[in-house]
Design a protein around this motif. Structure first.
Motif, short mmCIF file in Angstrom:
data_model
loop_
_atom_site.label_atom_id
_atom_site.label_comp_id
_atom_site.label_asym_id
_atom_site.label_seq_id
_atom_site.Cartn_x
_atom_site.Cartn_y
_atom_site.Cartn_z
N ASP A 156 0.87 -1.18 0.00
CA ASP A 156 0.00 0.00 0.00
C ASP A 156 0.90 1.23 0.00
OD1 ASP A 156 -2.51 -1.42 0.08
OD2 ASP A 156 -2.03 -1.95 2.14
N SER A 157 0.67 2.15 0.91
CA SER A 157 1.53 3.34 0.94
C SER A 157 2.81 3.09 1.72
CB SER A 157 0.77 4.52 1.56
OG SER A 157 0.38 4.21 2.89
N HIS A 158 2.75 2.17 2.72
CA HIS A 158 3.91 1.89 3.56
C HIS A 158 3.96 0.39 3.90
CE1 HIS A 158 3.55 6.22 4.19
NE2 HIS A 158 4.77 6.22 4.70
N PHE A 159 5.17 -0.11 4.13
CA PHE A 159 5.32 -1.43 4.73
C PHE A 159 4.94 -1.33 6.20
CE2 PHE A 159 8.66 -1.27 1.39
CZ PHE A 159 8.25 -2.34 0.60
N VAL A 160 4.24 -2.34 6.72
CA VAL A 160 3.72 -2.27 8.09
C VAL A 160 4.47 -3.25 8.99
CG1 VAL A 160 1.71 -2.64 9.58
CG2 VAL A 160 1.44 -1.50 7.36
N THR A 161 4.86 -2.76 10.18
CA THR A 161 5.45 -3.59 11.22
C THR A 161 4.67 -3.39 12.51
OG1 THR A 161 7.68 -3.55 10.30
CG2 THR A 161 7.49 -4.00 12.64
N ARG A 162 4.31 -4.47 13.17
CA ARG A 162 3.59 -4.41 14.45
C ARG A 162 4.56 -4.73 15.58
NH1 ARG A 162 -1.54 -3.34 13.59
NH2 ARG A 162 -2.39 -3.77 11.51
N LEU A 163 4.60 -3.83 16.57
CA LEU A 163 5.54 -3.92 17.68
C LEU A 163 4.82 -4.29 18.97
CD1 LEU A 163 7.43 -0.57 16.91
CD2 LEU A 163 7.95 -2.85 16.03
N PHE A 164 5.45 -5.15 19.77
CA PHE A 164 4.81 -5.64 20.99
C PHE A 164 5.76 -5.46 22.17
CE2 PHE A 164 3.15 -7.86 17.35
CZ PHE A 164 1.78 -7.85 17.55
N ARG A 187 -0.58 -11.13 5.37
CA ARG A 187 -0.95 -9.81 5.89
C ARG A 187 0.01 -8.72 5.44
NH1 ARG A 187 -1.40 -12.03 11.95
NH2 ARG A 187 -0.87 -9.87 12.49
N GLY A 188 1.14 -9.14 4.89
CA GLY A 188 2.13 -8.16 4.46
C GLY A 188 2.76 -7.42 5.62
N GLU A 189 2.82 -8.07 6.79
CA GLU A 189 3.28 -7.38 8.00
C GLU A 189 4.41 -8.14 8.67
OE1 GLU A 189 -1.08 -5.55 9.34
OE2 GLU A 189 -0.17 -7.18 10.48
N ILE A 190 5.31 -7.38 9.28
CA ILE A 190 6.31 -7.94 10.18
C ILE A 190 5.78 -7.81 11.60
CG2 ILE A 190 8.59 -7.55 11.22
CD1 ILE A 190 9.63 -6.82 8.48
N LEU A 191 5.94 -8.87 12.38
CA LEU A 191 5.64 -8.83 13.81
C LEU A 191 6.97 -8.95 14.55
CD1 LEU A 191 2.70 -11.43 14.02
CD2 LEU A 191 2.58 -9.02 13.35
N THR A 192 7.18 -8.11 15.55
CA THR A 192 8.42 -8.21 16.32
C THR A 192 8.23 -7.65 17.72
OG1 THR A 192 10.79 -7.68 16.34
CG2 THR A 192 9.32 -5.97 15.52
N PRO A 193 8.82 -8.31 18.73
CA PRO A 193 8.81 -7.74 20.07
C PRO A 193 9.77 -6.56 20.13
CG PRO A 193 10.04 -9.80 20.04
CD PRO A 193 9.44 -9.64 18.68
N LEU A 194 9.46 -5.59 20.96
CA LEU A 194 10.33 -4.41 21.07
C LEU A 194 11.74 -4.77 21.49
CD1 LEU A 194 7.88 -1.82 22.68
CD2 LEU A 194 8.92 -1.68 20.42
N SER A 195 11.86 -5.85 22.25
CA SER A 195 13.20 -6.26 22.71
C SER A 195 14.12 -6.58 21.54
CB SER A 195 13.08 -7.45 23.65
OG SER A 195 12.44 -8.55 23.01
N SER A 196 13.55 -7.07 20.41
CA SER A 196 14.37 -7.38 19.25
C SER A 196 14.92 -6.13 18.58
CB SER A 196 13.56 -8.19 18.23
OG SER A 196 13.31 -9.49 18.71
N LEU A 197 14.29 -5.00 18.86
CA LEU A 197 14.77 -3.74 18.32
C LEU A 197 15.76 -3.06 19.27
CD1 LEU A 197 11.34 -2.30 17.10
CD2 LEU A 197 13.06 -3.45 15.72
N GLY A 198 15.97 -3.70 20.43
CA GLY A 198 16.82 -3.09 21.44
C GLY A 198 16.08 -2.06 22.26
N VAL A 199 14.74 -2.11 22.24
CA VAL A 199 13.93 -1.15 23.01
C VAL A 199 13.54 -1.79 24.33
CG1 VAL A 199 11.79 0.19 23.05
CG2 VAL A 199 13.07 -0.07 20.91
N GLU A 200 13.90 -1.13 25.43
CA GLU A 200 13.62 -1.65 26.75
C GLU A 200 12.89 -0.62 27.60
OE1 GLU A 200 17.52 -2.39 28.14
OE2 GLU A 200 17.76 -4.28 27.05
N LYS A 201 12.11 -1.13 28.57
CA LYS A 201 11.39 -0.23 29.46
C LYS A 201 12.31 0.24 30.56
CE LYS A 201 7.03 0.42 31.88
NZ LYS A 201 5.74 -0.18 32.26
N ALA A 202 12.38 1.53 30.72
CA ALA A 202 13.18 2.14 31.78
C ALA A 202 12.30 3.13 32.50
CB ALA A 202 14.41 2.84 31.21
N SER A 203 11.96 2.78 33.74
CA SER A 203 11.05 3.64 34.49
C SER A 203 9.70 3.65 33.81
CB SER A 203 11.67 5.04 34.62
OG SER A 203 10.81 5.94 35.17
N SER A 204 9.23 4.81 33.40
CA SER A 204 7.90 4.93 32.79
C SER A 204 7.94 5.05 31.28
CB SER A 204 7.17 6.15 33.37
OG SER A 204 7.91 7.33 33.12
#
Length: 374
Positions: A156-164, A187-204
């Motif tokens: 469509d207009s963009h490739f879609v990735t869903r983050l969890f 679905r034409g979508e990538i599914l990935t946990p945020l941890s695979s992107l190096g994104v971690e929860k710090a505080s809030s």
């Protein structure tokens, strides 16, 4: 008015009923056509006539346009001079992130880079998205620069990735256990946990570390941007291409094709033999057979992925004179609708599978890699 230039000759053209603007008709075959007139041969007595195109009915003029388009000479194919590889691929200077939606009530958060759209179940800082978005955008730019002319474009207009934020939610949405990400073709979508992107929860809030699973992401992004080709190519090429992109050094928005060294690729152990599934099995394997390995032979999955990479790399860089001629011709045949068997014959050339085995082993030996077929 028809703009045709030189005369076009239609030897053996089918006969038809021609009608002029006064309703007069003649059954005749078309002999030739110029910008202003046509020459026809009357069926009843073989006499030839030249008629101004402007005097013919609208239907006849439309027919001439269609006929001329059908016989329009095509430009000669450009001589193949070898695949032209990029040395390095970088993000464009105007790369940035747009916040599309941030809804705390529904936990819907959507962010866009130029070619990708990220749907997250938690709110993310714009600078965080900008950093991990680099790997998506750079992979897409690299695939556009890849010399096989696959011309990847978003569905469509963009490739879609869903983050969890939570891996349990990732698995529930369709992610594979113990995987760092997965592409869902239907679905034409990538599914990935945020941890695979190096994104971690710090505080809030969520912040970016340097521990993202870049290789898995590059693999799945390569699948996503090639969605138009996934149903045209056999699994060994689809997976071999994705692993190939894992082998290209990546750092902070840049792929360095000029620093790609086969011996340094993490899957290949220097000084030891590398096991490779024989090409006659690999090249004829269907998607159902490939997928069955996840269940029936999970311990062999690594062998299949590595073997697909080795075979794909061989045809790109080591076959023949190393110019990639056969694999380029293969892709053009696939574009024209050739069957898998017909296209595969292009890769084999005049070789048997046994001869191909020997060529692969010899080629990799010259690269310092010892291949053992099994």
């Amino acid at each position: 008015m028809l703009c045709l230039g030189m005369a076009t000759v239609f030897a053996g053209a089918d006969s038809r009923v021609w009608t002029d603007r006064n309703g007069r008709q003649v059954e005749a075959g078309l002999l030739s056509q110029t910008e202003e007139a046509i020459t026809i041969r009357r069926d009843s007595d073989g006499l030839t006539f030249t008629l101004p195109i402007a005097s013919l009915s609208d239907a006849d003029q439309a027919y001439l346009l269609e006929l001329q388009a059908a016989v329009k000479p095509t430009e000669p194919e450009k001589p193949f001079e070898g695949l032209e590889w990029p040395r390095r691929v970088k993000l464009p200077d105007d790369y940035d992130v747009t916040i599309v939606k941030e809804d705390n009530a529904t936990n819907e958060y959507i962010y866009r880079t130029p070619n990708f759209e990220f749907h997250s179940d938690v709110k993310l800082a714009r600078k965080t998205v900008r950093e991990f978005g680099k790997i998506f955008e750079t992979t897409y730019v690299a695939m556009q620069a890849f010399p096989l002319e696959w011309k990847p474009q978003p569905r469509d207009s963009h490739f879609v990735t869903r983050l969890f934020a939570e891996k349990e939610d990732y698995y529930e949405a369709g992610g594979m256990i113990n995987s760092g990400g997965v592409y869902i073709p239907s679905r034409g979508e990538i599914l990935t946990p945020l941890s695979s992107l190096g994104v971690e929860k710090a505080s809030s809030s969520y912040t970016l570390s340097k521990d993202g699973d870049h290789l898995t992401l590059i693999h799945e992004i390569t699948h996503q941007v090639h969605h138009d080709w996934l149903n045209k190519l056999p699994p060994w090429i689809v997976e071999g291409m994705a692993v190939y992109m894992e082998s290209v050094p990546y750092d902070d928005g840049q792929f360095r094709f000029d620093r790609r060294e086969l011996e340094d690729f993490h899957r290949l152990q220097r000084g030891g033999d590398v096991l490779m599934v024989a090409p006659d099995e690999l090249m004829t394997m269907t998607y159902s057979q490939w997928s069955a390995n996840f269940k029936d032979s999970p311990d062999r999955l690594g062998d299949y992925y590595l073997s697909a990479f080795l075979l794909w790399n061989y045809f790109l860089h080591l076959d023949g004179e190393g110019e990639g001629r056969r694999v380029y011709q293969y892709c053009r045949a696939v574009e024209k609708g050739s069957s898998d068997e017909e296209a595969r014959a292009i890769l084999l050339g005049d070789r048997s599978y046994e001869e191909l085995d020997k060529d692969i082993i010899a080629a990799y030996k010259r690269e310092g890699v010892s291949i053992v077929m099994f």
